[in-house]
Design an enzyme around this catalytic site. Structure first.
Site, PDB file in Angstrom:
ATOM      1  N   HIS A 155      -0.167   3.203 -10.381  1.00  0.00           N
ATOM      2  CA  HIS A 155      -1.122   3.824  -9.394  1.00  0.00           C
ATOM      3  C   HIS A 155       0.238   4.867  -8.183  1.00  0.00           C
ATOM      4  CE1 HIS A 155      -3.957   3.538  -5.719  1.00  0.00           C
ATOM      5  NE2 HIS A 155      -4.705   3.128  -6.700  1.00  0.00           N
TER       6      HIS A 155
ATOM      7  N   ARG B 218       1.298  -0.638  -0.078  1.00  0.00           N
ATOM      8  CA  ARG B 218      -0.639   0.152   0.002  1.00  0.00           C
ATOM      9  C   ARG B 218       0.776   1.316  -0.148  1.00  0.00           C
ATOM     10  NH1 ARG B 218      -5.005   1.484  -1.798  1.00  0.00           N
ATOM     11  NH2 ARG B 218      -5.757  -0.184  -0.217  1.00  0.00           N
TER      12      ARG B 218
ATOM     13  N   ASP C 254     -12.698   9.900  -5.623  1.00  0.00           N
ATOM     14  CA  ASP C 254     -12.303   9.123  -6.703  1.00  0.00           C
ATOM     15  C   ASP C 254     -12.593   9.549  -7.542  1.00  0.00           C
ATOM     16  OD1 ASP C 254     -11.463   6.847  -8.162  1.00  0.00           O
ATOM     17  OD2 ASP C 254     -12.588   5.591  -6.748  1.00  0.00           O
TER      18      ASP C 254
ATOM     19  N   ARG D 141       0.738  -6.194  -9.466  1.00  0.00           N
ATOM     20  CA  ARG D 141       1.166  -6.103  -8.681  1.00  0.00           C
ATOM     21  C   ARG D 141       1.320  -7.645  -7.350  1.00  0.00           C
ATOM     22  NH1 ARG D 141      -3.266  -2.790  -5.063  1.00  0.00           N
ATOM     23  NH2 ARG D 141      -4.949  -4.651  -5.115  1.00  0.00           N
TER      24      ARG D 141
ATOM     25  N   GLU E  84      -2.811   8.725 -10.693  1.00  0.00           N
ATOM     26  CA  GLU E  84      -2.164   7.834 -11.481  1.00  0.00           C
ATOM     27  C   GLU E  84      -2.294   8.741 -13.358  1.00  0.00           C
ATOM     28  OE1 GLU E  84      -5.668   4.941  -9.859  1.00  0.00           O
ATOM     29  OE2 GLU E  84      -5.487   5.909  -7.915  1.00  0.00           O
TER      30      GLU E  84
END
Length: 267
Positions: free
Chosen positions: A137, A58, A182, A81, A241
């Site tokens: 990201h 994270r 978002d 990832r 991103e």
């Protein structure tokens, strides 16, 4: 460049140049640290992050590929990832890692200097055309997300995915984070700048081969629901991103390649 044991026993590359330091885990080919000399870190890394095989890290710059977002019976944001990448090239101030899986081949080149350069190249190894999504990201470290301004996306159509999804067009004023955010900005190749008055710096995100940009911050309630994210960490981070997602997904013919790159430049 050194290969050392990182958190959770995972192998980590440490790069030191005259201009900056950086760290990259082979797990996910994930850049977790970038800090120019005499400056604060540019990337945010959660103190609650897992460093375990099969789990995402994270913070830093996770690579989302070959899809973005949730998918039934499959890992969110794809498998890239979650896999250990292979180091295939090391040179002064730069490394290249490689992953081959599920008829996809991918290489990721990271260069470290006054700026952080990242270049993701994808090749279709299948016998038919295929479509993919990808995102770098990037978690940026900021003094206080409530005080920063984001410019470069004026006039761009975006999908707001908090609550009921809806489309909007970004106005001319700098974007301010005042709640859970978002936003997926579509059909944009623009450079984005994050103005951070608290740390008296700007972070410029330049990109190529990318037609989407995501701006994300979990705010209070979502941060509390995330097991690998500290309840009080949300003010210190902002995701901007570099992507090709949703309507901007990429279709590759057999044997074709696509490269998406980003340069993160603090100034």
């Amino acid at each position: 460049m050194q290969l050392v044991v990182g958190q959770g026993g995972l192998p980590k590359l440490v790069i030191r140049t005259p201009q900056a330091d950086a760290e990259i885990y082979l797990h996910g080919a994930q850049v977790t640290h970038f800090q120019p000399r005499g400056q604060k870190p540019v990337l945010f890394l959660s103190g609650k992050s897992s460093f375990e095989p099969g789990k995402p890290i994270r913070g830093g710059v996770p690579i989302c590929f070959p899809w973005f977002g949730a998918r039934q019976d499959a890992p969110a944001h794809g498998f890239a990832r979650l896999r250990e990448w292979e180091l295939v090239c090391a040179e002064p101030g730069a490394v290249t890692l490689q992953l081959v899986e599920d008829d996809w081949g991918a290489t990721f080149r990271v260069s470290v200097g006054a700026s952080l350069g990242m270049e993701l190249t994808v090749k279709n190894l299948c016998r038919e055309a295929r479509q993919f999504e990808a995102a770098l990201h990037t978690y940026l470290a900021v003094s206080d997300v409530r005080q920063v301004g984001i410019t470069g996306l004026a006039g761009t159509t975006y999908l707001n995915t908090v609550g009921e999804p809806r489309e909007n067009v970004e106005g001319t004023a700098p974007i301010r984070i005042t709640a859970e955010t978002d936003r997926l900005y579509l059909n944009t190749i623009s450079t984005v700048t994050v103005e951070d008055p608290g740390w008296q710096r700007r972070i410029v995100i330049e990109k190529a081969g990318s037609h989407s940009t995501v701006v994300w911050n979990p705010w209070i309630a979502k941060a509390q629901r995330m097991a690998d994210f500290g309840d009080d960490e949300w003010p210190g981070m902002l995701c901007v991103e570099t992507c090709n997602v949703k309507n901007n997904a990429v279709t590759l013919a057999t044997g074709a390649i696509h490269t998406m790159s980003a340069v993160i430049r603090p100034c």
